[in-house]
Scaffold this active site. Structure first.
Site, mmCIF file in Angstrom:
data_model
loop_
_atom_site.group_PDB
_atom_site.id
_atom_site.type_symbol
_atom_site.label_atom_id
_atom_site.label_comp_id
_atom_site.label_asym_id
_atom_site.label_seq_id
_atom_site.Cartn_x
_atom_site.Cartn_y
_atom_site.Cartn_z
ATOM 1 N N GLU A 1 -50.706 -4.212 -50.353
ATOM 2 C CA GLU A 1 -51.925 -4.991 -50.618
ATOM 3 C C GLU A 1 -53.182 -4.198 -50.276
ATOM 4 O OE1 GLU A 1 -51.274 -9.513 -50.174
ATOM 5 O OE2 GLU A 1 -50.080 -8.614 -48.599
ATOM 6 N N GLU B 1 -42.623 -10.228 -49.413
ATOM 7 C CA GLU B 1 -42.928 -11.435 -48.626
ATOM 8 C C GLU B 1 -42.014 -12.618 -48.943
ATOM 9 O OE1 GLU B 1 -45.215 -9.351 -49.821
ATOM 10 O OE2 GLU B 1 -46.952 -9.226 -48.476
HETATM 11 N N1 CO8 Z 1 -43.822 -5.270 -39.006
HETATM 12 C C1 CO8 Z 1 -43.400 -4.973 -37.761
HETATM 13 N N2 CO8 Z 1 -42.546 -3.977 -37.491
HETATM 14 C C2 CO8 Z 1 -42.082 -3.265 -38.521
HETATM 15 C C3 CO8 Z 1 -42.460 -3.526 -39.858
HETATM 16 C C4 CO8 Z 1 -43.387 -4.587 -40.079
HETATM 17 N N3 CO8 Z 1 -43.838 -4.905 -41.287
HETATM 18 N N4 CO8 Z 1 -41.813 -2.655 -40.674
HETATM 19 C C5 CO8 Z 1 -41.058 -1.869 -39.883
HETATM 20 N N5 CO8 Z 1 -41.223 -2.230 -38.585
HETATM 21 C C6 CO8 Z 1 -40.587 -1.646 -37.407
HETATM 22 C C7 CO8 Z 1 -39.126 -2.082 -37.287
HETATM 23 O O1 CO8 Z 1 -39.021 -3.371 -36.703
HETATM 24 C C8 CO8 Z 1 -38.575 -0.971 -36.403
HETATM 25 O O2 CO8 Z 1 -38.982 -1.241 -35.098
HETATM 26 P P1 CO8 Z 1 -37.901 -1.135 -33.884
HETATM 27 O O3 CO8 Z 1 -37.561 0.328 -33.846
HETATM 28 O O4 CO8 Z 1 -38.702 -1.592 -32.707
HETATM 29 O O5 CO8 Z 1 -36.741 -2.003 -34.271
HETATM 30 C C9 CO8 Z 1 -39.359 0.258 -36.868
HETATM 31 O O6 CO8 Z 1 -40.541 -0.232 -37.537
HETATM 32 C C10 CO8 Z 1 -38.579 1.123 -37.867
HETATM 33 O O7 CO8 Z 1 -38.173 0.270 -38.934
HETATM 34 P P2 CO8 Z 1 -36.633 0.132 -39.387
HETATM 35 O O8 CO8 Z 1 -35.723 0.387 -38.249
HETATM 36 O O9 CO8 Z 1 -36.510 -1.180 -40.090
HETATM 37 O O10 CO8 Z 1 -36.554 1.356 -40.408
HETATM 38 P P3 CO8 Z 1 -35.587 1.476 -41.677
HETATM 39 O O11 CO8 Z 1 -35.708 2.884 -42.143
HETATM 40 O O12 CO8 Z 1 -34.231 0.942 -41.373
HETATM 41 O O13 CO8 Z 1 -36.240 0.510 -42.791
HETATM 42 C C11 CO8 Z 1 -38.035 -0.480 -44.042
HETATM 43 C C12 CO8 Z 1 -37.523 0.770 -43.310
HETATM 44 C C13 CO8 Z 1 -37.208 -0.744 -45.290
HETATM 45 C C14 CO8 Z 1 -39.497 -0.216 -44.420
HETATM 46 C C15 CO8 Z 1 -37.952 -1.684 -43.077
HETATM 47 O O14 CO8 Z 1 -38.591 -1.344 -41.852
HETATM 48 C C16 CO8 Z 1 -38.602 -2.938 -43.574
HETATM 49 O O15 CO8 Z 1 -38.057 -3.616 -44.435
HETATM 50 N N6 CO8 Z 1 -39.787 -3.283 -43.018
HETATM 51 C C17 CO8 Z 1 -40.451 -4.535 -43.303
HETATM 52 C C18 CO8 Z 1 -41.067 -4.521 -44.658
HETATM 53 C C19 CO8 Z 1 -41.718 -5.851 -44.922
HETATM 54 O O16 CO8 Z 1 -41.066 -6.881 -45.040
HETATM 55 N N7 CO8 Z 1 -43.060 -5.838 -45.050
HETATM 56 C C20 CO8 Z 1 -43.826 -7.012 -45.325
HETATM 57 C C21 CO8 Z 1 -44.267 -7.656 -44.065
HETATM 58 S S1 CO8 Z 1 -45.041 -9.225 -44.309
HETATM 59 C C22 CO8 Z 1 -46.570 -8.835 -44.855
HETATM 60 O O17 CO8 Z 1 -46.917 -7.701 -44.990
HETATM 61 C C23 CO8 Z 1 -47.434 -9.993 -45.147
HETATM 62 C C24 CO8 Z 1 -48.767 -9.564 -45.686
HETATM 63 C C25 CO8 Z 1 -49.731 -10.695 -45.732
HETATM 64 C C26 CO8 Z 1 -50.150 -11.075 -44.345
HETATM 65 C C27 CO8 Z 1 -51.333 -11.933 -44.327
HETATM 66 C C28 CO8 Z 1 -51.699 -12.392 -42.920
HETATM 67 C C29 CO8 Z 1 -50.782 -12.003 -41.825
#
Ligand code: CO8
Length: 265
Positions: free
Chosen positions: A123, A143
């Site tokens: 975004e 999302e």
């Molecule tokens: N928020 C918080 N922590 C995150 C996020 C996130 N969006 N993405 C990754 N992390 C963290 C993980 O929790 C992990 O932390 P920890 O080591 O403490 O467990 C660390 O980053 C590394 O991530 P992964 O272990 O998951 O790494 P992978 O290589 O296995 O996976 C991915 C990478 C595919 C990118 C995976 O991390 C993932 O799916 N992340 C989330 C993606 C997601 O769903 N994003 C959308 C979030 S919601 C959003 O953006 C809403 C927007 C509108 C908001 C409006 C007001 C709030």
């Protein structure tokens, strides 16, 4: 801190490239894949405010620290326990402070998508005027797989850029696409090897340097006027409402527990 980089807040690094007159801003929260928490949003917004009227700066490049992520979204851990009001406020204040500021910025903002650009991360890129991606980048709005919807302008801006049909598919499936696919559908203007991404952006910044700053400001304002976001408030209201559902709790718990969500049991 790396040489020549200035720091703002805990996780924003920035530097002025005197040749192209661009400021490069790096979101530096690599261990959390540069996820956007309140602090990042405030610090990034502050840097933008400080440079907006600086005549020595002609464009802005935003990228993420490391080779894995541009921005993996809004920080899910920060809003996991939110209810409707807090979620609505978070969406509204993020838009006011950062996302709408980028869309209406007086200078072109270029997103250098160097890895995952998901949710709020994509975004942010959609709010900027120009997007480039590295070959390893992956983009998506996941999302709906978390029980919410994009809340930082994604439902409005994605359709403007790639058309309603493709935007519907990306948002309703939550699937990620590759940088090649993003280029094919017009989501990004160029795809380059990771090591060439910033240089390619700086090349664009050099072309921008040769234009009139007042013209750019007027052009951005006028192009945006052609696509006024009439659904922006609606998106924020719908986003907030979803925080009262069981499926939101399930979606976010599943992410934090690193499992697949089980919706509508
Ligand atoms: N928020 C918080 N922590 C995150 C996020 C996130 N969006 N993405 C990754 N992390 C963290 C993980 O929790 C992990 O932390 P920890 O080591 O403490 O467990 C660390 O980053 C590394 O991530 P992964 O272990 O998951 O790494 P992978 O290589 O296995 O996976 C991915 C990478 C595919 C990118 C995976 O991390 C993932 O799916 N992340 C989330 C993606 C997601 O769903 N994003 C959308 C979030 S919601 C959003 O953006 C809403 C927007 C509108 C908001 C409006 C007001 C709030």
């Amino acid at each position: 801190m790396k040489k020549n980089w200035l720091k703002n807040g805990k996780s924003i690094l920035y530097r002025h490239d005197t040749e192209s007159l661009a400021v490069i801003i790096k979101i530096s929260r690599e261990e959390q894949l540069n996820a956007l928490n309140k602090e990042v949003i405030l610090s990034l917004s502050e840097v933008l405010t400080n440079i907006e009227d600086d005549k020595k700066i002609r464009s802005v490049i935003i990228t993420g620290e490391g080779s894995k992520a541009f921005i993996a979204g809004a920080d899910i851990k920060e809003f996991q326990n939110f209810k409707e009001k807090e979620a609505t406020d978070l969406s509204r204040s993020g838009k006011n402070r950062l996302f709408n500021k980028i869309s209406n910025f007086k200078k072109p903002v270029i997103s250098a998508i160097n890895g995952y650009a998901l949710g709020g991360g994509l975004e942010l890129a959609l709010s900027s005027q120009i997007r480039l991606a590295s070959t390893n980048a992956k983009m998506g709005l996941p999302e709906c797989t978390l029980g919410i919807i994009p809340g930082y302008g994604g439902t409005q801006n994605l359709a403007k850029i790639i058309g309603t049909g493709r935007a519907m598919e990306m948002i309703l499936t939550g699937k990620m696409i590759s940088s090649e696919e993003a280029h094919r559908i017009g989501l990004v203007n160029y795809v380059v090897e990771p090591e060439n991404l910033i240089d390619k952006c700086l090349g664009l910044a050099k072309s921008i340097k040769n234009t009139s700053p007042e013209s750019l400001e007027s052009a951005i304002k006028s192009i945006n006027a052609c696509f006024m976001n009439t659904g922006d408030n609606l998106e924020t209201t719908e986003f907030g409402k979803l925080f009262e559902t069981e499926n939101f709790t399930e979606g976010v718990s599943a992410f934090l527990e690193k499992r697949r969500p089980n919706f509508n049991k």
